[in-house]
Design a protein around this motif. Sequence first.
Motif, mmCIF file in Angstrom:
data_model
loop_
_atom_site.group_PDB
_atom_site.id
_atom_site.type_symbol
_atom_site.label_atom_id
_atom_site.label_comp_id
_atom_site.label_asym_id
_atom_site.label_seq_id
_atom_site.Cartn_x
_atom_site.Cartn_y
_atom_site.Cartn_z
ATOM 1 N N HIS A 6 0.647 -1.490 0.003
ATOM 2 C CA HIS A 6 0.378 -0.028 0.067
ATOM 3 C C HIS A 6 0.216 1.130 -0.022
ATOM 4 O O HIS A 6 1.858 1.019 0.879
ATOM 5 C CB HIS A 6 -0.862 0.044 1.417
ATOM 6 C CG HIS A 6 -1.933 -1.058 1.166
ATOM 7 N ND1 HIS A 6 -3.027 -0.737 1.284
ATOM 8 C CD2 HIS A 6 -1.546 -2.435 1.837
ATOM 9 C CE1 HIS A 6 -3.479 -2.444 0.960
ATOM 10 N NE2 HIS A 6 -2.771 -2.776 1.674
ATOM 11 N N ARG A 7 1.101 2.061 -0.155
ATOM 12 C CA ARG A 7 1.053 3.498 -0.218
ATOM 13 C C ARG A 7 0.585 4.086 0.387
ATOM 14 O O ARG A 7 -0.876 3.652 1.430
ATOM 15 C CB ARG A 7 0.620 4.190 -1.564
ATOM 16 C CG ARG A 7 1.719 3.685 -2.966
ATOM 17 C CD ARG A 7 0.851 4.688 -4.539
ATOM 18 N NE ARG A 7 0.301 4.446 -4.485
ATOM 19 C CZ ARG A 7 -0.218 5.507 -5.656
ATOM 20 N NH1 ARG A 7 0.397 7.120 -5.034
ATOM 21 N NH2 ARG A 7 -1.933 6.140 -5.528
ATOM 22 N N HIS A 8 0.594 5.528 1.448
ATOM 23 C CA HIS A 8 0.214 5.745 2.382
ATOM 24 C C HIS A 8 0.049 7.728 1.794
ATOM 25 O O HIS A 8 0.419 8.146 0.644
ATOM 26 C CB HIS A 8 0.914 6.198 3.361
ATOM 27 C CG HIS A 8 0.907 4.918 3.988
ATOM 28 N ND1 HIS A 8 2.298 3.877 4.278
ATOM 29 C CD2 HIS A 8 0.807 4.480 5.231
ATOM 30 C CE1 HIS A 8 1.561 2.848 4.519
ATOM 31 N NE2 HIS A 8 0.876 3.156 4.925
ATOM 32 N N ALA A 55 6.223 0.920 10.349
ATOM 33 C CA ALA A 55 4.540 0.747 9.493
ATOM 34 C C ALA A 55 3.632 0.018 9.603
ATOM 35 O O ALA A 55 2.747 -0.148 9.336
ATOM 36 C CB ALA A 55 5.138 1.027 7.748
ATOM 37 N N TYR A 58 2.148 0.237 12.379
ATOM 38 C CA TYR A 58 0.465 1.955 12.185
ATOM 39 C C TYR A 58 -0.007 1.233 11.252
ATOM 40 O O TYR A 58 -1.468 1.056 11.507
ATOM 41 C CB TYR A 58 1.240 2.742 11.376
ATOM 42 C CG TYR A 58 0.751 3.802 10.701
ATOM 43 C CD1 TYR A 58 0.538 4.879 11.385
ATOM 44 C CD2 TYR A 58 0.692 4.102 9.148
ATOM 45 C CE1 TYR A 58 -0.434 6.136 11.370
ATOM 46 C CE2 TYR A 58 0.344 5.337 8.557
ATOM 47 C CZ TYR A 58 0.114 6.075 9.271
ATOM 48 O OH TYR A 58 -0.952 7.194 8.671
ATOM 49 N N ASP A 59 0.037 0.528 9.719
ATOM 50 C CA ASP A 59 -1.353 -0.254 8.800
ATOM 51 C C ASP A 59 -2.263 -1.206 9.856
ATOM 52 O O ASP A 59 -3.390 -0.715 9.369
ATOM 53 C CB ASP A 59 -0.122 -1.144 8.196
ATOM 54 C CG ASP A 59 0.417 -0.149 6.797
ATOM 55 O OD1 ASP A 59 0.570 1.093 7.036
ATOM 56 O OD2 ASP A 59 0.754 -0.513 6.361
ATOM 57 N N PHE A 63 -5.445 0.569 9.965
ATOM 58 C CA PHE A 63 -5.966 -0.295 8.657
ATOM 59 C C PHE A 63 -6.603 -1.079 8.853
ATOM 60 O O PHE A 63 -6.487 -2.532 7.514
ATOM 61 C CB PHE A 63 -5.385 0.372 7.842
ATOM 62 C CG PHE A 63 -5.288 2.089 7.848
ATOM 63 C CD1 PHE A 63 -5.623 3.120 6.588
ATOM 64 C CD2 PHE A 63 -3.704 2.202 7.931
ATOM 65 C CE1 PHE A 63 -5.538 3.878 7.071
ATOM 66 C CE2 PHE A 63 -3.508 3.788 8.031
ATOM 67 C CZ PHE A 63 -4.507 4.807 7.412
ATOM 68 N N LEU A 72 -3.625 4.434 1.852
ATOM 69 C CA LEU A 72 -4.316 4.290 3.424
ATOM 70 C C LEU A 72 -4.072 5.597 3.176
ATOM 71 O O LEU A 72 -2.659 6.093 4.011
ATOM 72 C CB LEU A 72 -3.289 3.369 4.305
ATOM 73 C CG LEU A 72 -3.295 2.129 3.006
ATOM 74 C CD1 LEU A 72 -2.374 0.784 4.683
ATOM 75 C CD2 LEU A 72 -5.136 1.338 3.085
ATOM 76 N N ASP A 74 -4.790 8.535 6.334
ATOM 77 C CA ASP A 74 -4.773 9.087 8.387
ATOM 78 C C ASP A 74 -5.078 10.700 7.627
ATOM 79 O O ASP A 74 -4.259 11.252 7.238
ATOM 80 C CB ASP A 74 -3.348 9.313 8.657
ATOM 81 C CG ASP A 74 -3.158 9.128 9.576
ATOM 82 O OD1 ASP A 74 -4.354 9.992 10.080
ATOM 83 O OD2 ASP A 74 -2.473 8.849 10.328
ATOM 84 N N LEU A 93 6.852 6.260 7.164
ATOM 85 C CA LEU A 93 6.381 5.914 5.729
ATOM 86 C C LEU A 93 6.614 6.462 4.015
ATOM 87 O O LEU A 93 6.232 6.275 3.334
ATOM 88 C CB LEU A 93 4.751 6.791 6.043
ATOM 89 C CG LEU A 93 4.074 6.610 7.128
ATOM 90 C CD1 LEU A 93 3.113 7.993 6.924
ATOM 91 C CD2 LEU A 93 3.320 5.144 7.261
ATOM 92 N N PRO A 96 5.231 9.819 1.352
ATOM 93 C CA PRO A 96 3.577 9.509 1.381
ATOM 94 C C PRO A 96 2.427 11.231 0.355
ATOM 95 O O PRO A 96 3.340 11.741 0.446
ATOM 96 C CB PRO A 96 3.094 9.729 3.082
ATOM 97 C CG PRO A 96 4.117 10.514 3.747
ATOM 98 C CD PRO A 96 4.990 9.986 3.259
#
Length: 249
Positions: A6-8, A55, A58-59, A63, A72, A74, A93, A96
Amino acid sequence: MSGCTHRHLLVVGAQRCGTTYLATALDAHPDVAMARPSPPEPKVFCDAELSTRGAEWYDRTWFAHATDEDLLGDKSTSYLEDPRAPARAAAMLGEPHVVVLLRDPVRRAVSHWRLSTAHGIETRGLEEALLADLGDDQPWDRRRSSVSPFAYLRRGRYAEQLVPWTTAFPATTHVLFLEELLADPAVLPALVGDLGLDPARTPPPAAGPVNASAGDRPDLDAGVSEALAGYFRESNADLAARLRRPLPW
């Protein structure tokens, strides 16, 4: 969450500028998953200890509901005001996408005052509270809020708040104006495209901001209006110069 990469995305503020409306609109895109639960906002990068958890944590924490979405997101409006947040976000990250949503700083201040009043934090009248913020920082209960609930005007000095973010993420910071987002239906799809997603898959957003408050620009005393205009004049000019575009207020 699946094992895909995933990208953030960070929607960093400003507070009372329509960020909930924007986050809701982005969450409706099939390739975006915004953090849950919301509320509360994650505010991970305002916390030195949480920012070191990595990360994966965090994910997993924010998520867990995500599947094959590409991005994703925030939304934490305190990030814009914390000059330490960009470096913490970069460490966790990488690079992002960062979205900043701004509005007329006087309207933002009035909306902020209404919020603090509704929560029983503010007991002063509008003009008294706004003028008090022209002076020194006012004490507040840090157990109830991560940032001052009385910084009605200083939170509208957007240019200086942007610098740490545009310095850390010069290629991936996107600045929008709420006035244009609401008036021009092309603004949201254009942002989606800038985020590397398919604009054609963007559902139409709701008719207006989710947490809107009525009367965000009541009649102010002429002297108060002049004082506020003077307070924001340099900051607004700096913002327009940095963004190389006129401001919509």
